[in-house]
Design an enzyme around this catalytic site. Structure first.
Site, short mmCIF file in Angstrom:
data_model
loop_
_atom_site.label_atom_id
_atom_site.label_comp_id
_atom_site.label_asym_id
_atom_site.label_seq_id
_atom_site.Cartn_x
_atom_site.Cartn_y
_atom_site.Cartn_z
N MET A 27 -6.59 -40.16 -48.01
CA MET A 27 -6.08 -41.11 -47.10
C MET A 27 -5.56 -42.38 -48.00
O MET A 27 -5.58 -43.46 -47.42
CB MET A 27 -7.39 -41.47 -46.18
CG MET A 27 -7.82 -40.55 -45.53
SD MET A 27 -8.78 -41.05 -44.04
CE MET A 27 -10.09 -41.95 -44.71
N ALA A 29 -4.99 -45.48 -51.18
CA ALA A 29 -5.81 -46.30 -51.69
C ALA A 29 -6.46 -45.59 -53.00
O ALA A 29 -7.50 -45.60 -53.28
CB ALA A 29 -6.99 -47.02 -51.02
N HIS A 31 -7.67 -43.72 -56.23
CA HIS A 31 -8.46 -44.28 -57.33
C HIS A 31 -8.44 -43.11 -58.38
O HIS A 31 -8.12 -41.91 -58.15
CB HIS A 31 -9.95 -44.79 -57.07
CG HIS A 31 -10.63 -44.11 -55.86
ND1 HIS A 31 -11.13 -42.72 -56.40
CD2 HIS A 31 -10.98 -44.17 -54.76
CE1 HIS A 31 -11.56 -42.16 -55.34
NE2 HIS A 31 -11.69 -43.08 -54.33
N HIS A 34 -9.55 -39.66 -57.10
CA HIS A 34 -8.29 -38.99 -56.41
C HIS A 34 -7.59 -38.38 -57.68
O HIS A 34 -6.99 -37.22 -57.46
CB HIS A 34 -7.45 -39.86 -55.72
CG HIS A 34 -7.98 -40.49 -54.49
ND1 HIS A 34 -8.53 -41.60 -54.15
CD2 HIS A 34 -8.42 -39.69 -53.09
CE1 HIS A 34 -8.80 -42.07 -52.97
NE2 HIS A 34 -8.95 -40.92 -52.34
N LYS A 145 -16.79 -33.33 -54.26
CA LYS A 145 -17.84 -32.91 -53.78
C LYS A 145 -18.44 -34.14 -53.08
O LYS A 145 -19.59 -34.10 -52.58
CB LYS A 145 -18.62 -32.66 -54.81
CG LYS A 145 -18.60 -31.28 -55.48
CD LYS A 145 -19.48 -30.86 -56.69
CE LYS A 145 -19.54 -29.12 -57.04
NZ LYS A 145 -20.34 -29.16 -58.24
N SER A 183 -12.67 -45.45 -51.84
CA SER A 183 -11.41 -46.54 -51.37
C SER A 183 -12.32 -47.72 -50.75
O SER A 183 -11.57 -48.85 -50.51
CB SER A 183 -10.56 -45.87 -50.59
OG SER A 183 -9.74 -44.78 -51.14
N ARG A 184 -13.31 -47.58 -50.03
CA ARG A 184 -13.90 -48.32 -49.37
C ARG A 184 -14.93 -49.37 -50.23
O ARG A 184 -15.40 -50.39 -49.63
CB ARG A 184 -15.07 -47.76 -48.27
CG ARG A 184 -14.34 -46.90 -47.06
CD ARG A 184 -15.30 -46.64 -46.03
NE ARG A 184 -14.59 -46.23 -44.71
CZ ARG A 184 -14.21 -45.01 -44.68
NH1 ARG A 184 -14.77 -43.96 -45.37
NH2 ARG A 184 -13.69 -44.89 -43.31
#
Ligand code: AMP
Length: 272
Positions: A27, A29, A31, A34, A145, A183-184
Site C-alpha cells: 500500500m 509509504a 519502508h 517492504h 509475516k 507505514s502507520r
C-alpha cells in the site's frame, strides 16, 4: 523502471515480458520492511513488479483510508534504486466496477482476530490480491509475516482457487529497538512510540518464556504486565494454520497482539 497506471497497461506490460515475475503487493509509504521483500524478490526472479495501491475495500468505515500515508514519488525512488522493473499504481476507479463479483474470506479463519476486529477487511484484501495476481501473473509473490493472518489467508486462497503462484513468507523487519516497521508508525507521537515498543517487548518476553513453560496463561500474564497500550484488542496464541491452541507447540505457534496506542492501531507477532 516502468510506471503502470492501469490494469490495461500492466496486462500489456506482462504480456510482453519473457521470464518469471516476482511480485510484491504493497500500500506504499515504503519502508525497510517492504524493501526486504523487494530485495528478496529481485534475488529470486527475472523481473520484479511492485504494486502500490491503498485498497479502499479493505478499510472499514471510520478507518484511516483517507489519511493513510501516500508518498508515491519517494516510493518510486526506493523501487528504482532497488532495481524494480515496474511499479503498478492503479486507481480505485480502474480496479473496481460497481456491483462486481466478490470474494469472501473463510467464515472462521477470516473472521477471527483481525477479521473480528475489522469485519470484512480480509474480504477486501483477498478481492484485491486476486485481481493483482490475475493482472501480474507472478511466479512468486512476497508477503510479510508481520501480517500473519493475511499471509495465511492468501496461502489459503492460492490453494482454494488453484493459483499457480508460490507464496514466499518474509521475516518481519524491526527498528533497532524492536518496534516492527509499519507505514502507520508515522502516526505515533514520541510518547506513543515509546509505549508502542511494549508490544514487541511483550512478544520477545513471551518467546523467551516459551522455552521454559508451555503454559499460555502464565505467558499471557507476563505479557500483560509489560504491555503499556491504550486499548488491547487481542493477545492470541494460534498454530500456523490459525487454530487456537491451549499450550505452546514449539515450531507451530504464533503469538499475536493487536492494540491501539493513542489512535493508532498496531499489530505484531512472533513465531515460536
Ligand atoms: P502494506 O504496505 O502494509 O500492505 O504491506 C505490504 C507487504 O509488506 C505485506 O506483505 C506486509 O506483510 C509486508 N510488511 C509490512 N511491514 C513489514 C515489516 N516490518 N517487515 C516485513 N514485511 C512487512
Amino acid at each position: 523502471m516502468k510506471i503502470l497506471n492501469s490494469p490495461k497497461e500492466a496486462i500489456e506490460f506482462r504480456k510482453a515480458l519473457n521470464g518469471s515475475i516476482g511480485f510484491v503487493p504493497t500500500m506504499g509509504a515504503l519502508h525497510e520492511g517492504h524493501l526486504s521483500l523487494i530485495e528478496k524478490a529481485i534475488s529470486e526472479n527475472d523481473f520484479v513488479v511492485v504494486s502500490i495501491f491503498v485498497n479502499p475495500t479493505q478499510f472499514l468505515p471510520g478507518e484511516d483510508l483517507d489519511k493513510y500515508p501516500r508518498r508515491l514519488e519517494a516510493d518510486f525512488e526506493i523501487c528504482k534504486r532497488a532495481g524494480v522493473d515496474a511499479v503498478f499504481t492503479p486507481t480505485a476507479e480502474n480496479m473496481y466496477t460497481k456491483d462486481e463479483v466478490l470474494i469472501k474470506a473463510p467464515k472462521i479463519k477470516g473472521y477471527i482476530l483481525e477479521g473480528f476486529n475489522r469485519p470484512g477487511h480480509f474480504d477486501g484484501v483477498l478481492q484485491v490480491v486476486n485481481k493483482l495476481f490475475n493482472i501480474i501473473k507472478p511466479a512468486k509473490a512476497y508477503f510479510g509475516k508481520k501480517d500473519a493472518q493475511q499471509l495465511y489467508l492468501i496461502k489459503q486462497m492460492v490453494k482454494n482457487f488453484f493459483f499457480d503462484i508460490e507464496i514466499v513468507e518474509c521475516e518481519t523487519k524491526r527498528e533497532k529497538d524492536g518496534l516492527a516497521l509499519s507505514s502507520r508508525n508515522v502516526y505515533l507521537s514520541d510518547e506513543e512510540r515509546k509505549r508502542a515498543l511494549s508490544i514487541s517487548k511483550a512478544l520477545k518476553r513471551a518467546a523467551k518464556l516459551s522455552s521454559k513453560t508451555k503454559n499460555i496463561e502464565e505467558i499471557k500474564k507476563e505479557m500483560l504486565d509489560i504491555l503499556d497500550v491504550d486499548e488491547l484488542q487481542y493477545i492470541a496464541f494460534v498454530d500456523r494454520d490459525f487454530n487456537y491452541i491451549n499450550k505452546i507447540k514449539p515450531g507451530d505457534t504464533i503469538i499475536l497482539i493487536a492494540a491501539k496506542v493513542g489512535n493508532t492501531r498496531l499489530i505484531d507477532n512472533i513465531w515460536i
